[in-house]
Motif scaffolding. Structure first.
Motif, PDB file in Angstrom:
ATOM      1  N   VAL A 161      46.982  36.219  41.548  1.00 45.67           N
ATOM      2  CA  VAL A 161      46.010  35.581  40.660  1.00 45.67           C
ATOM      3  C   VAL A 161      46.126  34.063  40.740  1.00 45.67           C
ATOM      4  O   VAL A 161      45.119  33.348  40.844  1.00 45.67           O
ATOM      5  CB  VAL A 161      46.195  36.063  39.209  1.00 45.67           C
ATOM      6  CG1 VAL A 161      45.422  35.176  38.224  1.00 45.67           C
ATOM      7  CG2 VAL A 161      45.756  37.519  39.069  1.00 45.67           C
ATOM      8  N   GLU A 162      47.350  33.549  40.717  1.00 50.26           N
ATOM      9  CA  GLU A 162      47.553  32.100  40.805  1.00 50.26           C
ATOM     10  C   GLU A 162      46.970  31.554  42.109  1.00 50.26           C
ATOM     11  O   GLU A 162      46.339  30.485  42.122  1.00 50.26           O
ATOM     12  CB  GLU A 162      49.039  31.753  40.705  1.00 50.26           C
ATOM     13  CG  GLU A 162      49.672  32.029  39.348  1.00 50.26           C
ATOM     14  CD  GLU A 162      49.348  30.952  38.308  1.00 50.26           C
ATOM     15  OE1 GLU A 162      48.522  30.060  38.576  1.00 50.26           O
ATOM     16  OE2 GLU A 162      49.925  31.036  37.208  1.00 50.26           O
ATOM     17  N   ALA A 163      47.147  32.284  43.203  1.00 44.99           N
ATOM     18  CA  ALA A 163      46.575  31.852  44.475  1.00 44.99           C
ATOM     19  C   ALA A 163      45.057  31.833  44.394  1.00 44.99           C
ATOM     20  O   ALA A 163      44.396  30.895  44.861  1.00 44.99           O
ATOM     21  CB  ALA A 163      47.045  32.773  45.606  1.00 44.99           C
ATOM     22  N   GLY A 164      44.485  32.868  43.781  1.00 42.58           N
ATOM     23  CA  GLY A 164      43.042  32.942  43.666  1.00 42.58           C
ATOM     24  C   GLY A 164      42.456  31.861  42.787  1.00 42.58           C
ATOM     25  O   GLY A 164      41.332  31.397  43.030  1.00 42.58           O
ATOM     26  N   LEU A 165      43.193  31.430  41.779  1.00 39.57           N
ATOM     27  CA  LEU A 165      42.694  30.420  40.853  1.00 39.57           C
ATOM     28  C   LEU A 165      42.563  29.044  41.498  1.00 39.57           C
ATOM     29  O   LEU A 165      41.911  28.158  40.930  1.00 39.57           O
ATOM     30  CB  LEU A 165      43.604  30.329  39.623  1.00 39.57           C
ATOM     31  CG  LEU A 165      43.521  31.501  38.643  1.00 39.57           C
ATOM     32  CD1 LEU A 165      44.627  31.400  37.595  1.00 39.57           C
ATOM     33  CD2 LEU A 165      42.150  31.571  37.963  1.00 39.57           C
ATOM     34  N   THR A 166      43.171  28.865  42.649  1.00 34.72           N
ATOM     35  CA  THR A 166      43.069  27.578  43.344  1.00 34.72           C
ATOM     36  C   THR A 166      42.421  27.698  44.717  1.00 34.72           C
ATOM     37  O   THR A 166      42.270  26.696  45.413  1.00 34.72           O
ATOM     38  CB  THR A 166      44.461  26.932  43.504  1.00 34.72           C
ATOM     39  OG1 THR A 166      45.325  27.815  44.232  1.00 34.72           O
ATOM     40  CG2 THR A 166      45.087  26.652  42.144  1.00 34.72           C
ATOM     41  N   ALA A 167      42.052  28.905  45.127  1.00 28.77           N
ATOM     42  CA  ALA A 167      41.493  29.121  46.468  1.00 28.77           C
ATOM     43  C   ALA A 167      40.040  28.661  46.523  1.00 28.77           C
ATOM     44  O   ALA A 167      39.237  28.980  45.642  1.00 28.77           O
ATOM     45  CB  ALA A 167      41.583  30.593  46.845  1.00 28.77           C
ATOM     46  N   ASP A 168      39.706  27.929  47.546  1.00 31.23           N
ATOM     47  CA  ASP A 168      38.324  27.524  47.775  1.00 31.23           C
ATOM     48  C   ASP A 168      37.604  28.594  48.590  1.00 31.23           C
ATOM     49  O   ASP A 168      38.209  29.266  49.426  1.00 31.23           O
ATOM     50  CB  ASP A 168      38.265  26.185  48.506  1.00 31.23           C
ATOM     51  CG  ASP A 168      38.763  25.027  47.648  1.00 31.23           C
ATOM     52  OD1 ASP A 168      38.675  25.124  46.414  1.00 31.23           O
ATOM     53  OD2 ASP A 168      39.249  24.036  48.226  1.00 31.23           O
ATOM     54  N   GLY A 169      36.309  28.741  48.352  1.00 31.86           N
ATOM     55  CA  GLY A 169      35.521  29.692  49.107  1.00 31.86           C
ATOM     56  C   GLY A 169      35.388  31.030  48.408  1.00 31.86           C
ATOM     57  O   GLY A 169      35.635  31.161  47.208  1.00 31.86           O
ATOM     58  N   TYR A 170      35.002  32.036  49.181  1.00 28.75           N
ATOM     59  CA  TYR A 170      34.845  33.404  48.678  1.00 28.75           C
ATOM     60  C   TYR A 170      35.794  34.310  49.446  1.00 28.75           C
ATOM     61  O   TYR A 170      35.837  34.277  50.680  1.00 28.75           O
ATOM     62  CB  TYR A 170      33.405  33.890  48.867  1.00 28.75           C
ATOM     63  CG  TYR A 170      33.221  35.345  48.520  1.00 28.75           C
ATOM     64  CD1 TYR A 170      33.210  35.767  47.200  1.00 28.75           C
ATOM     65  CD2 TYR A 170      33.087  36.307  49.530  1.00 28.75           C
ATOM     66  CE1 TYR A 170      33.053  37.101  46.876  1.00 28.75           C
ATOM     67  CE2 TYR A 170      32.926  37.645  49.216  1.00 28.75           C
ATOM     68  CZ  TYR A 170      32.909  38.041  47.885  1.00 28.75           C
ATOM     69  OH  TYR A 170      32.768  39.371  47.569  1.00 28.75           O
ATOM     70  N   HIS A 171      36.541  35.120  48.707  1.00 32.82           N
ATOM     71  CA  HIS A 171      37.548  35.976  49.326  1.00 32.82           C
ATOM     72  C   HIS A 171      37.578  37.341  48.644  1.00 32.82           C
ATOM     73  O   HIS A 171      37.451  37.439  47.417  1.00 32.82           O
ATOM     74  CB  HIS A 171      38.945  35.354  49.220  1.00 32.82           C
ATOM     75  CG  HIS A 171      39.022  33.959  49.736  1.00 32.82           C
ATOM     76  ND1 HIS A 171      39.225  33.665  51.075  1.00 32.82           N
ATOM     77  CD2 HIS A 171      38.892  32.761  49.107  1.00 32.82           C
ATOM     78  CE1 HIS A 171      39.229  32.358  51.235  1.00 32.82           C
ATOM     79  NE2 HIS A 171      39.024  31.785  50.066  1.00 32.82           N
ATOM     80  N   VAL A 172      37.769  38.380  49.437  1.00 33.96           N
ATOM     81  CA  VAL A 172      38.095  39.715  48.934  1.00 33.96           C
ATOM     82  C   VAL A 172      39.470  40.055  49.484  1.00 33.96           C
ATOM     83  O   VAL A 172      39.667  40.057  50.706  1.00 33.96           O
ATOM     84  CB  VAL A 172      37.064  40.762  49.371  1.00 33.96           C
ATOM     85  CG1 VAL A 172      37.494  42.159  48.912  1.00 33.96           C
ATOM     86  CG2 VAL A 172      35.684  40.429  48.819  1.00 33.96           C
ATOM     87  N   VAL A 173      40.420  40.321  48.592  1.00 38.16           N
ATOM     88  CA  VAL A 173      41.801  40.554  49.013  1.00 38.16           C
ATOM     89  C   VAL A 173      42.298  41.863  48.409  1.00 38.16           C
ATOM     90  O   VAL A 173      41.884  42.258  47.314  1.00 38.16           O
ATOM     91  CB  VAL A 173      42.723  39.382  48.583  1.00 38.16           C
ATOM     92  CG1 VAL A 173      42.246  38.077  49.185  1.00 38.16           C
ATOM     93  CG2 VAL A 173      42.817  39.254  47.061  1.00 38.16           C
ATOM     94  N   TRP A 174      43.181  42.516  49.128  1.00 34.80           N
ATOM     95  CA  TRP A 174      43.817  43.723  48.591  1.00 34.80           C
ATOM     96  C   TRP A 174      44.932  43.315  47.626  1.00 34.80           C
ATOM     97  O   TRP A 174      45.738  42.439  47.942  1.00 34.80           O
ATOM     98  CB  TRP A 174      44.399  44.570  49.719  1.00 34.80           C
ATOM     99  CG  TRP A 174      43.370  45.237  50.575  1.00 34.80           C
ATOM    100  CD1 TRP A 174      42.967  44.850  51.829  1.00 34.80           C
ATOM    101  CD2 TRP A 174      42.610  46.404  50.256  1.00 34.80           C
ATOM    102  NE1 TRP A 174      42.006  45.704  52.307  1.00 34.80           N
ATOM    103  CE2 TRP A 174      41.759  46.663  51.361  1.00 34.80           C
ATOM    104  CE3 TRP A 174      42.546  47.238  49.143  1.00 34.80           C
ATOM    105  CZ2 TRP A 174      40.872  47.744  51.393  1.00 34.80           C
ATOM    106  CZ3 TRP A 174      41.661  48.321  49.170  1.00 34.80           C
ATOM    107  CH2 TRP A 174      40.837  48.559  50.272  1.00 34.80           C
ATOM    108  N   GLY A 175      44.975  43.986  46.485  1.00 37.57           N
ATOM    109  CA  GLY A 175      45.997  43.707  45.484  1.00 37.57           C
ATOM    110  C   GLY A 175      47.140  44.694  45.590  1.00 37.57           C
ATOM    111  O   GLY A 175      47.144  45.747  44.925  1.00 37.57           O
TER     112      GLY A 175
END
Length: 264
Positions: free
Chosen positions: A188-202
């Protein structure tokens, strides 16, 4: 920094709240079930399908962690209102407030009918949607809405195709699909600062994992945990998993069975 967390009263929200606490960060908790906010937290009651309530909850927010909605299979009308209409209302409110980063909690059920690759490779990032339930369909729509709001409005959106998040895996299937609460916090922390659009496996980086982590790693996720310390006890109790059975062979497991009881 103020982060709006929808669905804060649920299981995942309860696990993440203390782990997301930071000096200088405020968590604005939102749900339809009231909970008592702790230090560094605010509370607001908001039905996701109520545009006025969501717009009010969004005021002054810097980022969004969207956990809200129906968390299990429900009749279509319930899924439509809570998960599909609710996510669109949330995205629109975030856009109008100028929020730039959103993490949307999707699900592996968006790709539930995918099976283990025959060559032993990982199931790829962005595996084409193959939902196993109405709930899974709603998570496919969530991914599509995230893509739309990124492409049209430039919002930074990360969708997590969440596996199973508990203090530990509860069965042998979980040895492959589990993500620890600490690892989910890191993602979540990585996603909160990631630029762009991403779909990642959790999922945690466990030896029995078969979902790709390449895209998650690309946005800065580093898994520290593994399901393997739980393996011996679970296998002694439940037996070695048969990887040809739908429970272990399909991403959606039991939810790919007709009425959860027989093969389609």
């Amino acid at each position: 920094m103020r982060i709006l967390m929808t669905g804060a009263a649920g299981k995942v929200g309860t696990l993440l709240r203390p782990r997301l606490a930071r000096e200088g960060r405020t968590l604005r908790l939102s749900d339809i079930q009231p909970i008592e906010p702790g230090p560094g937290e605010e509370w607001v009651t908001a039905d996701l399908a109520d545009p006025d309530a969501v717009a009010e909850a969004m005021k002054g927010v810097d980022a969004v962690l969207h956990l809200g909605g129906q968390s299990r299979e429900h009749p279509w009308a319930d899924i439509l209102r809570a998960n599909i209409e609710g996510t669109q209302v949330l995205m629109e409110a975030a856009y109008r407030e100028g929020v730039e980063h959103l993490v949307l909690m999707g699900s592996h059920h968006a790709a539930g009918y995918h099976t283990r690759p025959a060559d032993g490779a990982d199931l790829p990032d962005y595996a084409f949607p193959r939902p196993d339930t109405f709930y899974g369909v709603s998570k496919v729509v969530m991914e599509a809405l995230g893509s739309l709001y990124h492409d049209r409005f430039g919002m930074n959106v990360t969708v997590i195709r969440l596996g199973t998040c508990n203090e530990g895996p509860v069965d042998t299937r979980g040895l492959a699909t589990w993500i620890s609460a600490d690892d989910l916090t890191r993602l979540v922390e990585a996603g909160l600062t990631a630029d762009g659009y991403h779909v990642v496996w959790g999922v945690s980086d466990s030896p029995r994992r078969w979902w790709s982590l390449e895209e998650a790693k690309a946005i800065g996720y580093v898994s520290h945990d593994s399901s393997e310390p739980f393996a011996a006890a679970l296998i002694a109790e439940q037996g070695e998993p048969d990887l040809n059975e739908p429970l272990h062979h399909r991403a959606g497991g039991i939810f790919t069975l007709n009425e959860l009881g027989g093969k389609w």
